[in-house]
Design a protein around this motif. Structure first.
Motif, PDB file in Angstrom:
ATOM      1  N   GLU A 159       0.661  -1.203   0.515  1.00 38.44           N
ATOM      2  CA  GLU A 159       0.016  -0.025   0.356  1.00 38.44           C
ATOM      3  C   GLU A 159       0.887   1.110   0.006  1.00 38.44           C
ATOM      4  OE1 GLU A 159      -2.872  -0.089   3.249  1.00 38.44           O
ATOM      5  OE2 GLU A 159      -4.389   0.913   1.359  1.00 38.44           O
ATOM      6  N   LYS A 160       2.010   1.424   0.877  1.00 39.44           N
ATOM      7  CA  LYS A 160       2.806   2.472   0.604  1.00 39.44           C
ATOM      8  C   LYS A 160       3.711   2.568  -0.071  1.00 39.44           C
ATOM      9  CE  LYS A 160       6.319   4.657   3.382  1.00 39.44           C
ATOM     10  NZ  LYS A 160       7.682   4.093   4.108  1.00 39.44           N
ATOM     11  N   SER A 163       1.856   3.543  -2.693  1.00 37.40           N
ATOM     12  CA  SER A 163       1.024   5.849  -2.536  1.00 37.40           C
ATOM     13  C   SER A 163       2.581   6.437  -2.944  1.00 37.40           C
ATOM     14  CB  SER A 163       0.428   6.046  -1.638  1.00 37.40           C
ATOM     15  OG  SER A 163       1.243   6.052  -0.468  1.00 37.40           O
ATOM     16  N   ASP A 166       1.837   6.412  -6.942  1.00 36.35           N
ATOM     17  CA  ASP A 166       1.181   7.023  -7.620  1.00 36.35           C
ATOM     18  C   ASP A 166       1.192   8.378  -7.160  1.00 36.35           C
ATOM     19  OD1 ASP A 166      -2.028   7.484  -8.076  1.00 36.35           O
ATOM     20  OD2 ASP A 166      -1.879   8.717  -5.694  1.00 36.35           O
ATOM     21  N   THR A 187      -6.215  -1.225  -1.765  1.00 34.93           N
ATOM     22  CA  THR A 187      -5.107  -0.412  -1.142  1.00 34.93           C
ATOM     23  C   THR A 187      -6.369   1.631  -1.248  1.00 34.93           C
ATOM     24  OG1 THR A 187      -4.721   1.213  -3.414  1.00 34.93           O
ATOM     25  CG2 THR A 187      -3.619  -0.896  -2.193  1.00 34.93           C
ATOM     26  N   THR A 189      -4.843   3.755  -2.488  1.00 34.61           N
ATOM     27  CA  THR A 189      -5.007   4.641  -3.841  1.00 34.61           C
ATOM     28  C   THR A 189      -5.856   4.007  -4.712  1.00 34.61           C
ATOM     29  OG1 THR A 189      -3.104   4.507  -3.209  1.00 34.61           O
ATOM     30  CG2 THR A 189      -2.839   4.877  -4.884  1.00 34.61           C
TER      31      THR A 189
END
Ligand SMILES: C[S@@+](CC[C@H](N)C(=O)[O-])C[C@H]1O[C@@H](n2cnc3c(N)ncnc32)[C@H](O)[C@@H]1O
Length: 237
Positions: A159-160, A163, A166, A187, A189
């Motif tokens: 997830e990190k 992001s 993104d 996520t 994002t």
């Protein structure tokens, strides 16, 4: 215990003669949990459907900028360059041996290769397409009886990283994901994105899929073949 010892000794012996394997082991030791798929397997034109989709979607842009995240020894980047000769393509990897092989082979000034752990990577932005193919997975997550991931590539790491990626992608840009141990839809994002359906945009994956709590959701599944197109102007403030 004895089996683990034997396996490790065998790996060590093989790595003496095999620089690729040695690089995979060293990268894992050096970066530990920041190192996702350790295996560097790749091949030329491995994902033709995704590469063609990208080519079609970006044809109106004269010199698109594309990132291949987890580029291994560069075959993905060299393939993409054949589909889109005018694109600027940046291959990113965390394995220094792989990056060395990429640079040795590269004769095209539109292509470059950089380390994930570098200021150059941190500065990358305004990208038109992002490929993350076979990088957000770990072979270790496929061992028998694994119910929950407790180290390495966890959902929280995924997830990190998503992001961070993104922020590098333009509004309207394309994100291609494949061979992933998690669902992008889970996520935060993902709220900025929408699926872009096309023939073969979903495919059967005979491997475990993990949820937000890192527990196995299913042993085999249809994973969206993951071409995700950003919704216009939907960034969350
Ligand atoms: C199986 S290869 C995939 C190569 C190519 N994308 C393909 O699909 O053919 C996975 C690659 O991801 C790289 N990798 C693993 N962790 C990474 C990270 N944190 N940042 C960038 N690359 C990473 C590995 O070094 C390896 O070269």
């Amino acid at each position: 215990m004895l089996t683990t010892l034997l396996k490790r000794s065998w790996l060590f012996i093989r790595s003496i003669r095999d620089p690729r394997l040695r690089s995979e082991i060293f990268t894992r030791i050096q970066y530990s949990d920041r190192h996702y798929q350790g295996v560097t397997y790749t091949r030329f034109n491995r994902f033709p459907v995704l590469f063609s989709q990208c080519e079609a979607a970006l044809k109106h842009i004269a010199n698109p900028h594309i990132i291949s995240f987890g580029c291994s020894t560069g075959e993905e980047v060299f393939s993409l360059a054949e589909y889109m000769p005018h694109a600027k393509i940046t291959g990113v990897d965390i394995n220094k041996w792989c990056l060395k092989q990429c640079n040795k082979q590269n004769k095209n000034k539109n292509l470059s290769f950089i380390n994930r752990v570098s200021q150059e990577y941190d500065k990358l932005d305004n990208v038109d397409a992002l490929f993350c193919l076979a990088v957000f997975q770990r072979s270790e997550n496929r061992v028998n009886n694994l119910i929950k991931i407790d180290k390495g590539l966890t959902f929280q790491r995924f997830e990190k990283e998503m992001s961070i990626l993104d922020k590098k992608l333009k509004v309207g840009g394309l994100l291609f994901l494949d061979h992933c141990d998690f669902r992008f839809e889970d996520t935060v994002t993902a709220s900025n994105y929408q699926s872009f359906e096309f023939e073969k945009s979903e495919r059967f994956r005979n491997r475990p899929l993990f949820g937000k709590n890192n527990e196995i959701i299913s042993m085999d599944h249809y994973l969206k073949r993951e071409i995700i197109k950003q919704k216009e102007k939907l960034y969350i403030e």
